[in-house]
Design an enzyme around this catalytic site. Structure first.
Site, PDB file in Angstrom:
ATOM      1  N   ARG A  88      -1.632 -15.011 -12.435  1.00 51.63           N
ATOM      2  CA  ARG A  88      -0.706 -13.881 -11.731  1.00 51.63           C
ATOM      3  C   ARG A  88       0.773 -13.418 -11.643  1.00 51.63           C
ATOM      4  O   ARG A  88       1.553 -14.857 -11.769  1.00 51.63           O
ATOM      5  CB  ARG A  88      -1.283 -13.543 -10.171  1.00 51.63           C
ATOM      6  CG  ARG A  88      -3.202 -14.095 -10.106  1.00 51.63           C
ATOM      7  CD  ARG A  88      -3.399 -12.974 -11.077  1.00 51.63           C
ATOM      8  NE  ARG A  88      -5.106 -12.644 -10.359  1.00 51.63           N
ATOM      9  CZ  ARG A  88      -5.802 -12.393  -9.622  1.00 51.63           C
ATOM     10  NH1 ARG A  88      -5.285 -11.979  -8.292  1.00 51.63           N
ATOM     11  NH2 ARG A  88      -7.072 -12.273  -9.686  1.00 51.63           N
ATOM     12  N   LYS A 135      -8.529 -17.496 -10.676  1.00 52.71           N
ATOM     13  CA  LYS A 135      -7.311 -16.453 -10.734  1.00 52.71           C
ATOM     14  C   LYS A 135      -5.849 -17.782 -10.409  1.00 52.71           C
ATOM     15  O   LYS A 135      -6.799 -18.905 -10.118  1.00 52.71           O
ATOM     16  CB  LYS A 135      -6.873 -15.458  -9.536  1.00 52.71           C
ATOM     17  CG  LYS A 135      -7.529 -16.338  -8.105  1.00 52.71           C
ATOM     18  CD  LYS A 135      -7.461 -15.324  -7.186  1.00 52.71           C
ATOM     19  CE  LYS A 135      -7.963 -14.584  -6.820  1.00 52.71           C
ATOM     20  NZ  LYS A 135      -8.266 -12.788  -5.857  1.00 52.71           N
ATOM     21  N   LYS A 189      -2.389 -19.261  -8.785  1.00 53.53           N
ATOM     22  CA  LYS A 189      -0.851 -18.079  -8.882  1.00 53.53           C
ATOM     23  C   LYS A 189       0.277 -18.789  -8.458  1.00 53.53           C
ATOM     24  O   LYS A 189      -0.266 -20.237  -8.454  1.00 53.53           O
ATOM     25  CB  LYS A 189      -1.304 -17.718  -7.256  1.00 53.53           C
ATOM     26  CG  LYS A 189      -1.817 -16.348  -7.660  1.00 53.53           C
ATOM     27  CD  LYS A 189      -2.730 -16.097  -6.089  1.00 53.53           C
ATOM     28  CE  LYS A 189      -3.992 -14.860  -6.352  1.00 53.53           C
ATOM     29  NZ  LYS A 189      -3.689 -14.731  -4.847  1.00 53.53           N
ATOM     30  N   CYS A 217     -11.165  -1.059  -0.184  1.00 54.77           N
ATOM     31  CA  CYS A 217     -11.182  -3.122  -0.960  1.00 54.77           C
ATOM     32  C   CYS A 217     -12.702  -3.135  -0.601  1.00 54.77           C
ATOM     33  O   CYS A 217     -13.144  -3.037   0.210  1.00 54.77           O
ATOM     34  CB  CYS A 217     -10.006  -4.003  -0.602  1.00 54.77           C
ATOM     35  SG  CYS A 217     -10.934  -5.115  -0.562  1.00 54.77           S
ATOM     36  N   CYS A 275      -5.943 -11.816   1.838  1.00 55.81           N
ATOM     37  CA  CYS A 275      -4.818 -11.390   1.036  1.00 55.81           C
ATOM     38  C   CYS A 275      -3.278 -11.482   1.919  1.00 55.81           C
ATOM     39  O   CYS A 275      -1.688 -11.424   0.905  1.00 55.81           O
ATOM     40  CB  CYS A 275      -5.404 -10.345   0.615  1.00 55.81           C
ATOM     41  SG  CYS A 275      -6.478 -10.729  -0.321  1.00 55.81           S
TER      42      CYS A 275
END
Ligand code: SRM
Ligand code: SF4
Length: 557
Positions: free
Chosen positions: A140, A203, A205, A430, A473
């Protein structure tokens, strides 16, 4: 068919094409096909619906009020005034009139309708930014410290971060065909040399930090590069691996983890070593269970020594031992600062990253006006704030005037607690939110401010973060006070992370309402005031008092 349907969707998508093009052309619905909504994430686009009206529309037998969130990727968080203007234009023309700065130095737009997606993406692309790999099972948006005062080291570290980001950007031309109407060159086959046709299991990061400031929360990342300097400047990086925040309530197999040091590399090795690590996760990450697919679990299952061995085999050499580093802080230093080159930099507080015009100021218009005169750059921080960087002494008064006119000078008036607060988006956009975050934290902070004021702690740097669900998050498990949404109006209260982001917090109360949270905090502030040791932070005090807090010795247990 594999146990995890997302793996099949990726493999059968023809390198992320699926039927997105056909879905965009279908005017009968505001949504896309379910499988395609998995693929649009790789293009930086999430299908959402307005959850405030979901139930009402269901009763009226209407489809949910669909719209899309677009995330623009900004490696290292740096963008130009021209890019800011282009993004502002998208926010006001096609999105909900706000620009949302994220916890990963990117921009989000909410509320874009399906038939306006292509125009929005094209406008982002015209500004020389893009949305590729802002989401999806790929590397990402790469984060990099936003620190202006270390401009020499920053330039080198930023260059390494940008090179790594470019190298890991997917190759598929699907993005250009779907959103920019570019024709696929006949007889060319898509090829993803690093990712393959199923991309990563999950994902991934990456962040680059420059001690002593840990503004990017580097240890929350799958892969971290911590700059190591000697008297002559940058000598390399301590590489850290296996950090991550995501949790599922009630599933003990999921948990937050801090990254651990793997080894030391020189700057020239960043791309080679980083790519090898990504390939290892590609090959060994769990593709059968998405909740267990992050790199942190691959390392937990197999061990750091296994990773070192695997890396050595692929690289042909072993990494040097990791070098020590020391972080002293994480937050952004607000206000004006001058660097050795004579330039000025202004760090502004943006509450929860939401830039809009409203009763407390015309921040969107203000930053638009600043972009029209500013000649330097903007730096988004990992704390959802923005730094107007590279302002000449001559320009400073003009920028300062605009800042004041538009209410962008909040950092001069607000409490330290608020300046160290961060909330994720959560409701109403969301789809995973269980409780409010961005819309509620400001109100809760106002109530806590009364307590810190009463206890003489108003000047204390206490870090508070809230999320609407356990996915993490806003990195709540790294907050001194972390609130994690469980149900409407109910949060798990986590306490005691280190102020510099090097220790996770612990679960102190489950499913608490605001009254319970405030009562406990009030008692803890009183105790902190009386019992704190010299220069002890609130987080350290909370960890020292963990047994009393969790075993219910306090009256508000
Ligand atoms: Fe996140 C999913 C928002 C940073 C962990 N995150 C989501 C989605 C896309 C919901 C969804 O899948 O449908 C949220 C969109 C909300 C909306 O309406 O805009 C969302 N995440 C955000 C942002 C915008 C929060 C913010 O308020 O700034 C951040 C965007 C970052 C960016 O620019 O790329 C954001 N998300 C993070 C972070 C923090 C970080 O990376 O430093 C984390 C924790 C670190 C980590 O990944 O371990 C994070 N987001 C998640 C997870 C849990 C992943 C896991 O390992 O379990 C999900 C859910 C998922 O992936 O299934 C998620
Ligand atoms: Fe949504 Fe949960 Fe992330 Fe908040 S933490 S933005 S509620 S996924």
């Amino acid at each position: 068919m594999s146990a995890n349907p997302v793996e099949d969707i990726k493999a059968e998508s023809n390198f992320l094409r699926g039927t997105i093009r056909q879905g965009l052309a279908d005017g009968a619905t505001g949504s896309l096909a379910d499988d395609d909504t998995q693929l649009t994430k790789f293009h930086g686009i999430y299908q959402q619906d307005d959850r405030d009206v979901r139930e009402q529309r269901r009763r009226q037998m209407l489809e949910p009020e669909h719209s899309f969130m677009i995330r623009a990727r900004v490696p290292g968080g740096i963008c130009t005034p021209a890019q800011w203007l282009a993004l502002d234009n998208i926010a006001t023309r096609w999105a909900n009139g706000s620009l949302r700065l994220t916890t990963r130095q990117a921009f989000q737009f909410h509320g874009v309708l399906k038939h306006e997606l292509k125009d929005s993406i094209r406008a982002i692309n015209d500004s020389l930014l893009d949305t590729i790999a802002a989401c999806g099972d790929v590397n990402r948006n790469v984060m990099c410290t936003a620190l202006p005062e270390r401009s020499d080291v920053h330039a080198q570290v930023f260059a390494d971060a940008a090179a790594f980001s470019d190298h890991l950007t997917p190759n598929t031309t699907a993005y250009h065909e779907i959103w920019l109407d570019k024709e696929k060159v006949a007889a060319t086959a898509d090829h993803e040399p690093i990712y393959g046709n199923r991309y990563l299991p999950r994902k991934f990061k990456t962040a680059f930090a420059v001690p002593p400031v840990n503004d990017v929360d580097v240890l929350a990342h799958d892969l971290g590069f911590i700059a190591i300097e000697d008297k002559d400047g940058l000598v390399g990086y301590t590489v850290t691996v296996g950090g991550g925040m995501g949790v599922t309530h009630g599933d003990p197999a999921t948990y937050p983890l801090l990254a651990r040091p793997l080894g030391f590399i020189i700057p020239d090795q960043v791309v080679e070593v980083g790519e090898a690590i990504v390939r290892i996760q590609r090959d060994f990450g769990d593709r059968s269970e998405r909740k267990h697919a992050r790199f942190k679990y691959t390392i937990e299952d197999r061990g750091l020594d296994w990773l070192r061995g695997e890396l050595k085999q692929r690289l042909g050499y072993a990494l040097e031992p990791a070098r020590p580093y020391h972080f002293t802080s994480r937050g952004d230093e607000y206000g004006w600062r001058q660097t050795d080159d004579g330039n000025w930099h202004l760090a502004l507080f943006i509450q929860n990253g939401r830039i809009a015009d409203g009763p407390s100021g015309t921040q969107l218009s203000g930053l638009r006006a600043i972009s029209q005169v500013h000649k330097g750059e903007f730096r988004l921080t990992a704390n959802q704030n923005v730094i107007i960087a590279g302002i000449s002494a001559a320009k400073k008064p003009e920028i300062n005037k605009l800042v004041r006119e538009h209410g962008l000078d909040a950092h001069e008036k607000l409490s330290r607690l608020r300046l160290h607060s961060m909330a994720c988006v959560a409701l109403p956009t969301c789809s995973l939110a269980m409780a409010e975050a961005e819309r509620y934290l400001p109100e809760l902070v106002s109530e806590i401010e009364i307590q810190t004021e009463n206890h003489g702690l108003a000047q204390e740097d206490i870090n508070i973060r809230m999320t609407g669900c356990p996915n993490g998050c806003a990195r709540p498990y790294l907050a001194e006070i972390g609130l994690v949404g469980k149900a409407p109006g109910r949060y798990n209260l986590h306490l005691g992370a280190a102020h510099n982001g090097t220790r996770l917090n612990y679960l102190a109360r489950e499913n608490a309402n605001s009254g319970e949270i405030l009562a406990l905090l009030n008692e803890l502030f009183a105790r902190f005031r009386k019992q704190r040791e010299t220069s002890e932070t609130f987080g350290d005090f909370l960890t020292r008092s963990q047994a009393e807090i969790t075993e219910g010795v306090l009256s508000h247990a």
